[in-house]
Scaffold this motif. Structure first.
Motif, PDB file in Angstrom:
ATOM      1  N   UNK A   1      -7.601  23.163 -52.120  1.00  0.00           N
ATOM      2  CA  UNK A   1      -8.069  21.776 -52.189  1.00  0.00           C
ATOM      3  C   UNK A   1      -7.930  21.095 -50.841  1.00  0.00           C
ATOM      4  N   UNK A   2      -8.680  20.042 -50.607  1.00  0.00           N
ATOM      5  CA  UNK A   2      -8.551  19.313 -49.338  1.00  0.00           C
ATOM      6  C   UNK A   2      -7.204  18.626 -49.247  1.00  0.00           C
ATOM      7  N   UNK A   3      -6.700  18.500 -48.038  1.00  0.00           N
ATOM      8  CA  UNK A   3      -5.463  17.780 -47.782  1.00  0.00           C
ATOM      9  C   UNK A   3      -5.659  16.940 -46.534  1.00  0.00           C
ATOM     10  N   UNK A   4      -4.753  16.009 -46.300  1.00  0.00           N
ATOM     11  CA  UNK A   4      -4.794  15.197 -45.101  1.00  0.00           C
ATOM     12  C   UNK A   4      -3.818  15.739 -44.072  1.00  0.00           C
ATOM     13  N   UNK A   5      -4.138  15.521 -42.807  1.00  0.00           N
ATOM     14  CA  UNK A   5      -3.254  15.951 -41.737  1.00  0.00           C
ATOM     15  C   UNK A   5      -2.011  15.081 -41.719  1.00  0.00           C
ATOM     16  N   UNK A   6      -0.880  15.622 -41.274  1.00  0.00           N
ATOM     17  CA  UNK A   6       0.336  14.803 -41.157  1.00  0.00           C
ATOM     18  C   UNK A   6       0.115  13.593 -40.261  1.00  0.00           C
ATOM     19  N   UNK A   7       0.854  12.537 -40.533  1.00  0.00           N
ATOM     20  CA  UNK A   7       0.771  11.329 -39.720  1.00  0.00           C
ATOM     21  C   UNK A   7       1.599  11.457 -38.459  1.00  0.00           C
ATOM     22  N   UNK A   8       1.739  10.366 -37.720  1.00  0.00           N
ATOM     23  CA  UNK A   8       2.538  10.385 -36.487  1.00  0.00           C
ATOM     24  C   UNK A   8       3.950  10.897 -36.746  1.00  0.00           C
ATOM     25  N   UNK A   9       4.412  11.769 -35.869  1.00  0.00           N
ATOM     26  CA  UNK A   9       5.753  12.310 -36.039  1.00  0.00           C
ATOM     27  C   UNK A   9       5.877  13.280 -37.186  1.00  0.00           C
ATOM     28  N   UNK A  10       4.739  13.749 -37.715  1.00  0.00           N
ATOM     29  CA  UNK A  10       4.770  14.703 -38.814  1.00  0.00           C
ATOM     30  C   UNK A  10       5.004  14.088 -40.175  1.00  0.00           C
ATOM     31  N   UNK A  11       4.874  12.763 -40.296  1.00  0.00           N
ATOM     32  CA  UNK A  11       5.096  12.116 -41.593  1.00  0.00           C
ATOM     33  C   UNK A  11       4.071  12.578 -42.618  1.00  0.00           C
ATOM     34  N   UNK A  12       4.487  12.633 -43.870  1.00  0.00           N
ATOM     35  CA  UNK A  12       3.586  12.977 -44.963  1.00  0.00           C
ATOM     36  C   UNK A  12       2.411  11.993 -44.995  1.00  0.00           C
ATOM     37  N   UNK A  13       1.165  12.482 -45.042  1.00  0.00           N
ATOM     38  CA  UNK A  13       0.010  11.579 -45.089  1.00  0.00           C
ATOM     39  C   UNK A  13      -0.148  10.953 -46.471  1.00  0.00           C
ATOM     40  N   UNK A  14      -0.844   9.821 -46.522  1.00  0.00           N
ATOM     41  CA  UNK A  14      -1.035   9.079 -47.773  1.00  0.00           C
ATOM     42  C   UNK A  14      -2.524   8.814 -47.990  1.00  0.00           C
ATOM     43  N   UNK A  15      -2.988   9.098 -49.207  1.00  0.00           N
ATOM     44  CA  UNK A  15      -4.381   8.871 -49.609  1.00  0.00           C
ATOM     45  C   UNK A  15      -4.375   7.895 -50.773  1.00  0.00           C
ATOM     46  N   UNK A  16      -5.190   6.829 -50.685  1.00  0.00           N
ATOM     47  CA  UNK A  16      -5.170   5.811 -51.735  1.00  0.00           C
ATOM     48  C   UNK A  16      -6.518   5.559 -52.395  1.00  0.00           C
ATOM     49  N   UNK A  17      -7.609   5.955 -51.755  1.00  0.00           N
ATOM     50  CA  UNK A  17      -8.937   5.777 -52.337  1.00  0.00           C
ATOM     51  C   UNK A  17      -9.939   6.507 -51.460  1.00  0.00           C
ATOM     52  N   UNK A  18     -11.140   6.673 -51.984  1.00  0.00           N
ATOM     53  CA  UNK A  18     -12.198   7.259 -51.195  1.00  0.00           C
ATOM     54  C   UNK A  18     -12.695   6.267 -50.159  1.00  0.00           C
ATOM     55  N   UNK A  19     -13.594   6.710 -49.272  1.00  0.00           N
ATOM     56  CA  UNK A  19     -14.109   5.805 -48.243  1.00  0.00           C
ATOM     57  C   UNK A  19     -14.915   4.676 -48.859  1.00  0.00           C
ATOM     58  N   UNK A  20     -14.933   3.549 -48.184  1.00  0.00           N
ATOM     59  CA  UNK A  20     -15.678   2.400 -48.705  1.00  0.00           C
ATOM     60  C   UNK A  20     -17.167   2.674 -48.796  1.00  0.00           C
TER      61      UNK A  20
END
Length: 298
Positions: A64-83
């Motif tokens: 499945x698709x995933x998001x890349x880690x955030x700054x400093x390797x933080x777990x990424x967060x997804x809240x909705x699809x694109x507008x």
């Protein structure tokens, strides 16, 4: 009349099973992080069988698709699809049970809702179930059935349903050093139950997190999934009010949080019976979180 989030919060403090689920309290500054490139993109295809840490392999190796880690390797967060998303919406259902609620289940309290799952099947609504490991242990046959039905995918809602940050609707707080292990323990419970359609997504209990939690969760290699529409089904008595709240909030690309727990969200099934045909009449198509995430990557 709708059920306000403030009212839900007050009820949640009473200590019921759905403490804090579907409320606020999150730090959303990192939502929508960039997607990690690679073969995981292909798994947004409806024929893909997702996999996750600790999950039994399915018939397809696509992930499945995933998001890349955030700054400093933080777990990424997804809240909705694109507008700019088409008329798609993801309905998600939290299957909550905390680590210490076995005695309540033994006395007859129902933390499951098989009738709701049956209605989603009958209405052909692809859905993502955010399941706690404790729930999977209590209802292994249901976890297996959900996790082997192509209509559903199972995501991680922690093992214990304890909060990953302080002051989250009265939930007990899990120690930082134990958080990634708690998530892995839930994946282990899904695998033990025989669930196969398991995705590497995680929903914070109560929706509560901060940068410290995102850092502690990083070793689990998951994408955190929040929402942009609160259904108001937790503790609700009026299915019409729940349906109204969902219908008023949904926009193209929305991600809705609901619950799959009879004792604390007893009218969700009735609300779904109203929400699904009305959204379809508006031209909406229902998708799982994995597909919603993939839609934003094209």
């Amino acid at each position: 009349m709708t059920i306000s989030v403030r009212k839900l919060t007050a009820l949640a403090i009473l200590g019921t099973v759905l403490v804090g689920c579907g409320g606020g309290g999150s730090d959303t500054s990192r939502e929508g992080a960039a997607h990690a490139p690679g073969p995981s993109r292909a798994a947004g295809h409806p024929d893909a069988t997702p996999s996750a840490p600790g999950a039994s392999p399915g018939p397809s190796t696509r992930r499945p698709p995933t998001l890349a880690p955030g700054p400093g390797g933080l777990t990424p967060v997804f809240a909705r699809g694109p507008k700019s998303a088409a008329r798609v919406v993801a309905l998600t259902f939290d299957a909550d049970m905390t680590a210490d609620q076995g005695p309540r289940a033994a006395r007859g309290e129902h933390f499951d809702n098989p009738s709701l799952i049956g209605t989603l099947r009958r209405l052909k609504v692809p859905s993502t179930v955010f399941m706690t490991g404790r729930w999977a242990e209590e209802y292994p046959a249901q976890a297996k059935a959900i996790g082997n039905d192509p209509n559903f995918e199972i995501a991680n809602h922690s093992y214990s349903h304890y909060s990953f940050k302080p002051d989250c609707y009265g939930l007990p707080v899990i120690r930082k050093r134990d958080q990634a292990a708690d998530v892995r323990r839930a994946f282990d419970a899904f695998r033990k139950a025989g669930a196969r359609n398991v995705v590497p997504y995680f929903r914070f209990p109560g929706g509560c997190y901060d940068d410290a939690a995102l850092k502690s969760l990083a070793p689990a290699k998951v994408t955190a999934v929040q929402w942009d529409v609160v259904s108001g089904d937790a503790f609700a008595k009026d299915p019409d009010a729940v349906a109204e709240q969902v219908l008023a909030g949904v926009k193209p690309g929305s991600l809705v949080v609901m619950h799959c727990t009879r004792s604390a969200a007893p009218v969700t099934e009735q609300a779904i019976e109203k929400v699904v045909p009305q959204l379809r009449a508006r031209g909406y198509r229902f998708v799982k979180v994995s597909e919603l995430m993939a839609d934003g990557l094209d």
